[in-house]
Design a protein around this motif. Structure first.
Motif, short mmCIF file in Angstrom:
data_model
loop_
_atom_site.label_atom_id
_atom_site.label_comp_id
_atom_site.label_asym_id
_atom_site.label_seq_id
_atom_site.Cartn_x
_atom_site.Cartn_y
_atom_site.Cartn_z
N UNK A 297 1.19 -1.43 0.32
CA UNK A 297 -0.17 -0.05 -0.24
C UNK A 297 0.65 1.39 0.40
N UNK A 298 0.26 2.61 -0.77
CA UNK A 298 0.98 3.63 -0.52
C UNK A 298 0.77 4.43 1.35
N UNK A 299 1.74 5.43 1.99
CA UNK A 299 1.68 5.73 3.14
C UNK A 299 0.05 6.43 3.10
N UNK A 300 -0.86 6.11 4.17
CA UNK A 300 -2.17 6.94 3.89
C UNK A 300 -1.37 8.81 3.65
N UNK A 301 -0.97 8.99 4.42
CA UNK A 301 -0.57 11.09 4.51
C UNK A 301 -0.06 11.03 3.63
N UNK A 302 0.46 9.85 2.53
CA UNK A 302 1.33 10.47 0.98
C UNK A 302 -0.73 10.62 0.65
N UNK A 303 -1.31 9.63 0.53
CA UNK A 303 -2.51 9.88 -0.35
C UNK A 303 -4.01 10.53 -0.06
N UNK A 304 -3.66 11.90 1.14
CA UNK A 304 -4.59 12.51 2.24
C UNK A 304 -3.41 14.49 1.56
N UNK A 305 -2.70 13.87 0.86
CA UNK A 305 -1.95 15.78 0.26
C UNK A 305 -3.05 16.25 -0.29
N UNK A 306 -3.36 17.35 -0.11
CA UNK A 306 -4.76 17.89 -1.59
C UNK A 306 -3.65 17.78 -2.69
N UNK A 307 -4.55 18.19 -3.63
CA UNK A 307 -4.20 18.73 -4.83
C UNK A 307 -3.99 20.53 -4.89
N UNK A 308 -3.39 21.07 -5.78
CA UNK A 308 -2.83 22.75 -5.53
C UNK A 308 -4.21 22.76 -7.00
N UNK A 309 -5.31 23.24 -6.57
CA UNK A 309 -6.33 24.01 -7.77
C UNK A 309 -5.77 25.36 -8.46
N UNK A 310 -4.48 25.84 -8.07
CA UNK A 310 -3.54 26.22 -8.80
C UNK A 310 -3.39 25.82 -10.15
N UNK A 311 -2.81 24.62 -9.28
CA UNK A 311 -1.68 23.42 -10.30
C UNK A 311 -2.45 23.37 -11.88
N UNK A 312 -4.07 22.80 -11.37
CA UNK A 312 -4.96 22.79 -12.27
C UNK A 312 -5.52 23.04 -13.52
N UNK A 313 -5.18 25.11 -12.51
CA UNK A 313 -5.53 26.31 -14.04
C UNK A 313 -4.12 25.79 -14.55
N UNK A 314 -3.07 25.99 -14.17
CA UNK A 314 -1.93 26.02 -14.76
C UNK A 314 -1.70 25.44 -15.96
N UNK A 315 -2.24 23.71 -15.37
CA UNK A 315 -2.36 22.80 -16.70
C UNK A 315 -3.40 23.08 -17.29
N UNK A 316 -4.70 23.84 -17.17
CA UNK A 316 -5.39 23.84 -18.42
C UNK A 316 -5.20 25.20 -18.77
N UNK A 317 -4.63 26.12 -18.61
CA UNK A 317 -4.00 27.24 -19.56
C UNK A 317 -2.84 26.48 -20.43
N UNK A 318 -1.66 25.79 -20.08
CA UNK A 318 -0.89 25.22 -20.87
C UNK A 318 -1.64 24.99 -22.11
N UNK A 319 -2.16 23.93 -22.42
CA UNK A 319 -2.20 23.95 -23.44
C UNK A 319 -3.38 25.03 -24.36
N UNK A 320 -3.30 26.21 -24.06
CA UNK A 320 -4.82 27.53 -24.52
C UNK A 320 -3.37 28.21 -25.09
N UNK A 321 -4.32 28.69 -26.61
CA UNK A 321 -3.65 29.81 -26.70
C UNK A 321 -4.33 31.51 -26.74
N UNK A 322 -3.36 32.26 -26.68
CA UNK A 322 -3.60 33.56 -26.06
C UNK A 322 -4.27 34.27 -24.59
#
Length: 378
Positions: free
Chosen positions: A3-28
């Motif tokens: 198993x993966x350590x439970x505390x590692x699975x509890x690390x929340x994702x970054x809402x900033x990075x989600x927008x960053x990744x979505x923006x990376x595929x767009x122009x202008x």
């Protein structure tokens, strides 16, 4: 499979990075979501780093950093922060984030709690979860200028609370805590026998109010201070910060640093030293540039009738879009990006109390900032 350590699975994702990744595929796209200084690094800083590579300065340094850099940081803290420390208390880290991680990893055990501001920097909670601890939000409310409320902090205390995290100037709010507030927070921490981790990464960018280092109000040595070269000198990718810790922690920190990174890369440290010892006019110019952009941005938002919090520090605007976001600001930010080509960070990336708000970074080109804000719905 194991198993993966439970505390590692509890690390929340970054809402900033989600927008960053979505923006990376767009122009202008107008990029107002990531806290990235848009100004160029000073030539003498770039030259110092380049010279280090050319001279093959690529070996290990001491775990705590190059002695000259640690001494320069200690001089800077005395000169600019009224904070007298020995260079042995200064630990050069891979950015402010590693300084934060070190501070939390050395003060929190699995299951113990750290009080974090809400709204507050996403990585506070991420770093806490990464060491198996539990982030407990304390409320920052627009009605009180987003200053912490001691009664709310008292309600958040449990027998497992070990650390109070303070951030001034604040990311994402741009709030600067005055000395009286910081003194109350240190007194509160002493009453409950807590460590205080003070994130002061935006210390050089305040507008009309002074920055006060929390440790200057600490008679007991319970404050651990986190700083960075990233924002001040536009060295975000160089990854150099520092942690100020009690002198008695030196043996422990030497082992902790060895276990995590051994040491920060030598050319980046020499570039940081050049930044610290060189002409500080570039920092003054950056502060005035950000101040001017903030003034222009605030005027534009006022003219559009959009509510916002006027910052006293950092280089962000906290903007209320509740009239348009329909109770789901994260989804609204994604839609705003796709349809209007403006990337902003959803307020919920900084805690539950960020619902209905967005963080706008104004550290880029002024024309881009104003063009992006002009597309905000009235």
């Amino acid at each position: 499979m194991p198993r993966i350590a439970p505390h590692a699975l509890a690390i929340p994702s970054s809402g900033i990075r989600r927008i960053f990744e979505l923006a990376a595929g767009l122009d202008d796209v107008v990029h107002l979501h990531v806290g990235e200084p848009g100004l160029a690094v000073a030539p003498h800083v770039l030259a110092a780093g380049a010279r280090a590579w050319e001279d093959d300065v690529t070996r290990y340094t001491a775990n705590g950093g190059i002695p000259g850099l640690r001494a320069a940081i200690a001089r800077k803290l005395l000169r600019d922060n009224a904070l007298e420390v020995d260079p042995d208390q200064v630990w050069v880290t891979a950015g402010g984030m590693q300084a934060l991680h070190q501070a939390l990893s050395l003060t929190l055990d699995a299951g113990e709690e750290v009080l974090v501001p809400d709204p507050g920097y996403t990585n506070f909670s991420m770093a806490a979860r990464h060491v198996g601890a539990v982030p407990v939000p304390y409320r920052l409310d627009p009605a009180t200028g987003f200053q912490p409320d001691l009664a709310d902090l008292e309600r958040a205390i449990t027998p497992r609370t070990r650390v109070l995290l303070v951030n001034s100037p604040s990311n994402p709010l741009g709030v600067v805590h005055p000395a009286a507030v910081l003194r109350d927070l240190v007194t509160f921490a002493a009453r409950h026998d807590l460590w205080v981790v003070s994130d002061e990464v935006y210390e050089r960018f305040t507008y009309g109010v002074p920055h006060v280092s929390t440790a200057t109000l600490d008679p007991d040595g319970r404050v651990l201070s986190v700083f960075s070269f990233s924002k001040t000198y536009a060295l975000t990718g160089a990854r150099v910060g520092w942690l100020v810790a009690p002198a008695a922690w030196a043996p422990m920190l030497r082992s902790a640093q060895e276990a995590v990174v051994s040491c920060v890369n030598a050319p980046a440290q020499l570039a940081a030293l050049a930044a610290l010892d060189g002409d500080q006019g570039v920092v003054d110019d950056a502060r005035e540039h950000y101040r001017g952009t903030l003034e222009a941005a605030c005027e534009l938002l006022r003219a559009k009738g959009i509510r916002f919090h006027r910052p006293q520090g950092a280089f962000y605007l906290w903007v209320d879009v509740a009239h348009a976001s329909g109770g789901d600001v994260e989804a609204w930010c994604a839609e705003f990006l796709l349809t209007r080509r403006v990337a902003v960070a959803p307020g919920t990336a900084f805690g539950a109390r960020g619902e209905g708000w967005v963080r706008v970074c104004v550290a880029g080109e002024r024309a881009d900032v104003l063009a992006g804000l002009a597309r905000f719905p009235e």
